[in-house]
Design an enzyme around this catalytic site. Sequence first.
Site, PDB file in Angstrom:
ATOM      1  N   ASP A  67      60.259  68.805  85.140  1.00  0.00           N
ATOM      2  CA  ASP A  67      60.502  68.175  83.837  1.00  0.00           C
ATOM      3  C   ASP A  67      59.374  68.499  82.854  1.00  0.00           C
ATOM      4  O   ASP A  67      58.346  69.078  83.242  1.00  0.00           O
ATOM      5  CB  ASP A  67      60.654  66.644  83.983  1.00  0.00           C
ATOM      6  CG  ASP A  67      59.589  65.998  84.851  1.00  0.00           C
ATOM      7  OD1 ASP A  67      58.562  66.660  85.124  1.00  0.00           O
ATOM      8  OD2 ASP A  67      59.756  64.839  85.250  1.00  0.00           O
ATOM      9  N   ASN A 131      59.842  52.524  88.430  1.00  0.00           N
ATOM     10  CA  ASN A 131      61.197  51.983  88.294  1.00  0.00           C
ATOM     11  C   ASN A 131      62.213  52.778  89.122  1.00  0.00           C
ATOM     12  O   ASN A 131      63.408  52.682  88.903  1.00  0.00           O
ATOM     13  CB  ASN A 131      61.615  51.981  86.810  1.00  0.00           C
ATOM     14  CG  ASN A 131      61.594  53.375  86.198  1.00  0.00           C
ATOM     15  OD1 ASN A 131      61.268  54.349  86.879  1.00  0.00           O
ATOM     16  ND2 ASN A 131      61.949  53.488  84.934  1.00  0.00           N
ATOM     17  N   HIS A 133      62.519  56.081  89.191  1.00  0.00           N
ATOM     18  CA  HIS A 133      62.991  57.345  88.615  1.00  0.00           C
ATOM     19  C   HIS A 133      62.501  58.541  89.423  1.00  0.00           C
ATOM     20  O   HIS A 133      61.468  58.468  90.102  1.00  0.00           O
ATOM     21  CB  HIS A 133      62.627  57.476  87.122  1.00  0.00           C
ATOM     22  CG  HIS A 133      61.205  57.801  86.795  1.00  0.00           C
ATOM     23  ND1 HIS A 133      60.520  57.194  85.770  1.00  0.00           N
ATOM     24  CD2 HIS A 133      60.323  58.695  87.326  1.00  0.00           C
ATOM     25  CE1 HIS A 133      59.312  57.694  85.689  1.00  0.00           C
ATOM     26  NE2 HIS A 133      59.161  58.612  86.619  1.00  0.00           N
ATOM     27  N   GLU A 138      65.869  58.442  84.605  1.00  0.00           N
ATOM     28  CA  GLU A 138      65.604  57.014  84.500  1.00  0.00           C
ATOM     29  C   GLU A 138      66.787  56.211  85.055  1.00  0.00           C
ATOM     30  O   GLU A 138      67.887  56.772  85.235  1.00  0.00           O
ATOM     31  CB  GLU A 138      65.379  56.655  83.026  1.00  0.00           C
ATOM     32  CG  GLU A 138      64.159  57.335  82.393  1.00  0.00           C
ATOM     33  CD  GLU A 138      62.830  56.660  82.770  1.00  0.00           C
ATOM     34  OE1 GLU A 138      62.679  56.178  83.911  1.00  0.00           O
ATOM     35  OE2 GLU A 138      61.930  56.641  81.910  1.00  0.00           O
TER      36      GLU A 138
HETATM   37  C1  GLP Z   1      56.161  61.200  86.222  1.00  0.00           C
HETATM   38  C2  GLP Z   1      57.019  62.435  86.498  1.00  0.00           C
HETATM   39  C3  GLP Z   1      57.574  62.350  87.884  1.00  0.00           C
HETATM   40  C4  GLP Z   1      56.599  61.622  88.776  1.00  0.00           C
HETATM   41  C5  GLP Z   1      56.567  60.171  88.377  1.00  0.00           C
HETATM   42  C6  GLP Z   1      55.502  59.357  89.080  1.00  0.00           C
HETATM   43  O1  GLP Z   1      56.025  60.895  84.939  1.00  0.00           O
HETATM   44  N1  GLP Z   1      58.060  62.685  85.588  1.00  0.00           N
HETATM   45  O2  GLP Z   1      57.872  63.641  88.353  1.00  0.00           O
HETATM   46  O3  GLP Z   1      56.998  61.698  90.095  1.00  0.00           O
HETATM   47  O4  GLP Z   1      56.522  60.055  86.968  1.00  0.00           O
HETATM   48  O5  GLP Z   1      54.243  59.636  88.558  1.00  0.00           O
HETATM   49  P1  GLP Z   1      52.879  59.200  89.249  1.00  0.00           P
HETATM   50  O6  GLP Z   1      52.736  60.038  90.448  1.00  0.00           O
HETATM   51  O7  GLP Z   1      51.825  59.444  88.210  1.00  0.00           O
HETATM   52  O8  GLP Z   1      53.013  57.757  89.587  1.00  0.00           O
END
Ligand code: GLP
Length: 239
Positions: A67, A131, A133, A138
Amino acid sequence: MRIILSRSTKEAIDTVSTIMVDRISSRPNMTLGLATGKTMEPVYEDFIAKAREQSLKMDKNFFFMLDEYVGIEEDHPSSFKSYILKRLIKPLDLHESQFAFPPTKLDGDHYETLIKEGGGIDLQLLGIGVNGHIGFNEPGSSINSRTRIVNLTDATKKSNQEHFGSEAMPNQALSMGIGSIMDGKELVMLATGKSKADAIKYLFNHHDDESCPATFLKSHPHFSLFLDPESASKISLKI
Ligand code: GLP
């Protein structure tokens, strides 16, 4: 779903980075789907150390990013392109041409075509949002969703704001869809830390539930979930 509970965060990270090394060693032209976020930072650090130690050849690998934020330039310090340049491409001396980045100025179909032309994704790495995702799919995302522009929820913006300091967080991202992720041949998700315990509890207890997109992955034949003790603290699992 295969759940692997580690004795420590370090062990969970080591296990995931070892999978990356193993898969690349056995298939030097395999494709990897890469996630960003804080969870993956130590995984990439560990992977780099192992890759150097073992002189891992990666010149035939191709990488797809999961992404990217919409509305910031690709060289913005908080873009996911900057993240991976700093954490993987530069340290391992890889070529940017070995990476596909979600083209935020085009539509998602372009990226879907790129993935298809690249032969699909062999190993997809994933984190999980607070959440539930995955990528930036989302709550409310459908199991059939493909790469598209998504609106970020307040929960996600709150959790990712720290990467933007006093600057406003983007409201949108271009994310591979759940359907695009499910097409990956092997899915490896890592969750670490207490902040993920509720999402992991929900994932553990629910199936195919749009309010927690990660639950869709449970029907994938090769989905492994790696947990450290803190992220697993609200489910009953024993080592
Ligand atoms: C991010 C990315 C995801 C990631 C998630 C968790 O913003 N879009 O690919 O797995 O949110 O992030 P973190 O590892 O910082 O908790």
